[in-house]
Design an enzyme around this catalytic site. Structure first.
Site, PDB file in Angstrom:
ATOM      1  CG  ASP A   1      -6.456  -4.463  -2.928  1.00 34.28           C
ATOM      2  OD1 ASP A   1      -5.755  -4.126  -3.904  1.00 34.28           O
ATOM      3  OD2 ASP A   1      -7.011  -5.573  -2.834  1.00 34.28           O
TER       4      ASP A   1
ATOM      5  CD1 TRP B   1     -11.311   5.346  -6.942  1.00 33.39           C
ATOM      6  CD2 TRP B   1      -9.671   6.190  -8.222  1.00 33.39           C
ATOM      7  NE1 TRP B   1     -11.467   6.713  -6.974  1.00 33.39           N
ATOM      8  CE2 TRP B   1     -10.469   7.258  -7.766  1.00 33.39           C
ATOM      9  CE3 TRP B   1      -8.584   6.479  -9.050  1.00 33.39           C
ATOM     10  CZ2 TRP B   1     -10.218   8.584  -8.095  1.00 33.39           C
ATOM     11  CZ3 TRP B   1      -8.328   7.800  -9.385  1.00 33.39           C
ATOM     12  CH2 TRP B   1      -9.146   8.837  -8.909  1.00 33.39           C
TER      13      TRP B   1
ATOM     14  CG  HIS C   1      -0.383   3.377  -7.850  1.00 33.81           C
ATOM     15  ND1 HIS C   1      -0.961   2.432  -7.039  1.00 33.81           N
ATOM     16  CD2 HIS C   1       0.109   2.685  -8.917  1.00 33.81           C
ATOM     17  CE1 HIS C   1      -0.831   1.228  -7.591  1.00 33.81           C
ATOM     18  NE2 HIS C   1      -0.200   1.362  -8.723  1.00 33.81           N
TER      19      HIS C   1
ATOM     20  CB  SER D   1       3.382  -6.604  -0.707  1.00 40.91           C
ATOM     21  OG  SER D   1       3.316  -7.187  -1.974  1.00 40.91           O
ATOM     22  CB  SER D   2       8.240  -8.982  -0.323  1.00 40.93           C
ATOM     23  OG  SER D   2       7.319  -9.633   0.492  1.00 40.93           O
TER      24      SER D   2
ATOM     25  CG  ASN E   1       3.136  -4.773  -4.395  1.00 40.71           C
ATOM     26  OD1 ASN E   1       2.970  -4.000  -3.470  1.00 40.71           O
ATOM     27  ND2 ASN E   1       2.145  -5.533  -4.858  1.00 40.71           N
ATOM     28  CD1 TRP E   2       9.932  -6.988  -4.440  1.00 41.50           C
ATOM     29  CD2 TRP E   2      10.868  -5.582  -5.917  1.00 41.50           C
ATOM     30  NE1 TRP E   2      10.667  -6.060  -3.731  1.00 41.50           N
ATOM     31  CE2 TRP E   2      11.250  -5.192  -4.607  1.00 41.50           C
ATOM     32  CE3 TRP E   2      11.328  -4.838  -7.008  1.00 41.50           C
ATOM     33  CZ2 TRP E   2      12.084  -4.100  -4.364  1.00 41.50           C
ATOM     34  CZ3 TRP E   2      12.157  -3.749  -6.767  1.00 41.50           C
ATOM     35  CH2 TRP E   2      12.523  -3.392  -5.458  1.00 41.50           C
TER      36      TRP E   2
ATOM     37  NE  ARG F   1       1.193  -4.635  -7.980  1.00 42.59           N
ATOM     38  CZ  ARG F   1       0.073  -4.037  -7.627  1.00 42.59           C
ATOM     39  NH1 ARG F   1      -0.178  -2.820  -8.030  1.00 42.59           N
ATOM     40  NH2 ARG F   1      -0.800  -4.636  -6.848  1.00 42.59           N
TER      41      ARG F   1
ATOM     42  CG  LEU G   1      -4.299 -11.352   6.969  1.00 42.01           C
ATOM     43  CD1 LEU G   1      -3.691 -12.198   8.066  1.00 42.01           C
ATOM     44  CD2 LEU G   1      -4.021  -9.883   7.280  1.00 42.01           C
ATOM     45  CB  SER G   2      -2.116  -9.905   0.598  1.00 42.16           C
ATOM     46  OG  SER G   2      -3.297 -10.156  -0.113  1.00 42.16           O
TER      47      SER G   2
HETATM   48  C1  FPP Z   1      -3.032  -1.506  -4.172  1.00 44.75           C
HETATM   49  O1  FPP Z   1      -3.713  -1.166  -5.317  1.00 44.75           O
HETATM   50  C2  FPP Z   1      -2.076  -0.494  -3.772  1.00 44.75           C
HETATM   51  C3  FPP Z   1      -0.711  -0.622  -3.842  1.00 44.75           C
HETATM   52  C4  FPP Z   1      -0.009  -1.806  -4.354  1.00 44.75           C
HETATM   53  C5  FPP Z   1       0.183   0.439  -3.404  1.00 44.75           C
HETATM   54  C6  FPP Z   1      -0.354   1.320  -2.317  1.00 44.75           C
HETATM   55  C7  FPP Z   1       0.314   2.606  -2.471  1.00 44.75           C
HETATM   56  C8  FPP Z   1      -0.212   3.818  -2.241  1.00 44.75           C
HETATM   57  C9  FPP Z   1      -1.545   4.077  -1.684  1.00 44.75           C
HETATM   58  C10 FPP Z   1       0.562   5.004  -2.550  1.00 44.75           C
HETATM   59  C11 FPP Z   1       1.949   4.958  -2.104  1.00 44.75           C
HETATM   60  C12 FPP Z   1       2.113   5.218  -0.670  1.00 44.75           C
HETATM   61  C13 FPP Z   1       3.291   5.584  -0.184  1.00 44.75           C
HETATM   62  C14 FPP Z   1       3.530   5.806   1.269  1.00 44.75           C
HETATM   63  C15 FPP Z   1       4.379   5.768  -1.123  1.00 44.75           C
HETATM   64  P1  FPP Z   1      -3.541  -2.083  -6.570  1.00 44.75           P
HETATM   65  O2  FPP Z   1      -2.551  -1.459  -7.468  1.00 44.75           O
HETATM   66  O3  FPP Z   1      -3.214  -3.471  -6.146  1.00 44.75           O
HETATM   67  O4  FPP Z   1      -4.982  -2.012  -7.185  1.00 44.75           O
HETATM   68  P2  FPP Z   1      -5.747  -3.152  -7.987  1.00 44.75           P
HETATM   69  O5  FPP Z   1      -5.816  -4.352  -7.087  1.00 44.75           O
HETATM   70  O6  FPP Z   1      -7.088  -2.539  -8.238  1.00 44.75           O
HETATM   71  O7  FPP Z   1      -4.971  -3.396  -9.238  1.00 44.75           O
END
Ligand code: FPP
Length: 246
Positions: A21, A26, A38, A66-67, A69-70, A72, A196-197
């Site tokens: 997360d 970052w 990312h 995650s399911s 994340n769609w 976004r 746990l999301s």
């Molecule tokens: C959470 O940060 C991270 C994700 C939703 C994606 C995790 C993906 C990667 C580390 C790279 C991809 C990996 C592969 C194997 C393709 P966030 O975007 O939720 O951050 P935030 O909560 O600060 O907005």
């Protein structure tokens, strides 16, 4: 003494699961676009896989999409899919050369044929490897995974193959994406959030949780080692009594 050389591996986590997360935060802290977070997150993932192998972790599971994340923005979803494709293209050969077995869990029915074929290719190429298992949760949601397991078991009952009274926890576990993989010992979530999301809800019944402040792109071997040190201080009772209880 480093964790690797410490002979007491009794309290060492064999399976570590990570909720990666904080990529967005970052990037935001550095006035960069979320995509930069990312991208750096993939680098942190590469370093973490290497560190996990060095430390002798047997299974590393990462939550990469995650399911939920769609919901976004389309452009961000597209970018995360591109990163997965790139990860498959650029990293699988190296992972394979280190005898890492790749397993991808999550729903495939709403992914493109091309992507499904790529995921199948990774799994097939590495299926006989005997080193660390890397489980990538992509398009994954635990409730969806459990719903699929219930449907599959209900179908077996409807087909007369299974008596409902004989259904055990093992039957349910066998219908999860993680079938055959031991439950996580340690679950790490970065970025300070403590939930746990919808990740591995069934599998984490007795898992120890460690939450770290670092955002995922800043995660590294030192942070991983510190979570393992924290894990080793925990007294895992599985509903029984403390080990010090006489
Ligand atoms: C959470 O940060 C991270 C994700 C939703 C994606 C995790 C993906 C990667 C580390 C790279 C991809 C990996 C592969 C194997 C393709 P966030 O975007 O939720 O951050 P935030 O909560 O600060 O907005």
């Amino acid at each position: 003494m480093s964790i690797k050389t410490d002979i007491d591996r009794k309290k060492f986590p064999e399976h570590v699961a990570i909720i990666m997360d904080g990529n967005g935060r970052w990037a935001q802290e550095r006035s960069l676009p979320r995509s930069a977070g990312h991208k750096q997150g993939v680098m942190a993932l590469r370093d973490t896989v290497r560190a996990a192998v060095e430390l002798g972790i047997k299974v590393l599971t990462v939550y990469s999409f995650s399911s939920e994340n769609w919901s976004r923005p389309q452009a961000e979803i597209k970018y995360l899919f591109k990163l997965l494709e790139r990860f498959v293209r650029q990293d699988v050969a190296e992972l394979h050369s280190h005898s890492i077995r790749i397993k991808i869990i999550g729903q495939r029915s709403n992914l493109t044929r091309k992507l499904v074929e790529m995921l199948e290719y990774c799994e097939d190429l590495t299926k006989d490897n005997t080193g660390m298992t890397l489980v990538v949760a992509f398009n994954y949601g635990a409730r969806n995974e459990m719903t699929s397991a219930v449907k599959a078991l209900a179908q077996r009952v409807a087909d007369g193959e299974l008596n409902p009274n004989e259904i055990t926890e093992q039957h349910i576990a066998a219908h999860m994406g993680t079938s055959g993989i031991p439950d996580p010992d340690l679950l790490i979530r970065t970025s300070g959030e403590q939930r746990l999301s919808n990740f591995l809800l069934w599998q984490c019944a007795y898992t120890e949780f460690v939450f770290v402040r670092e955002h995922w792109p800043a995660f590294n071997k030192d942070v991983l080692e510190s979570t393992i040190e924290e894990f080793r201080t925990r007294d895992r009772r599985y509903g029984g009594l403390a080990t010090s209880t006489g």
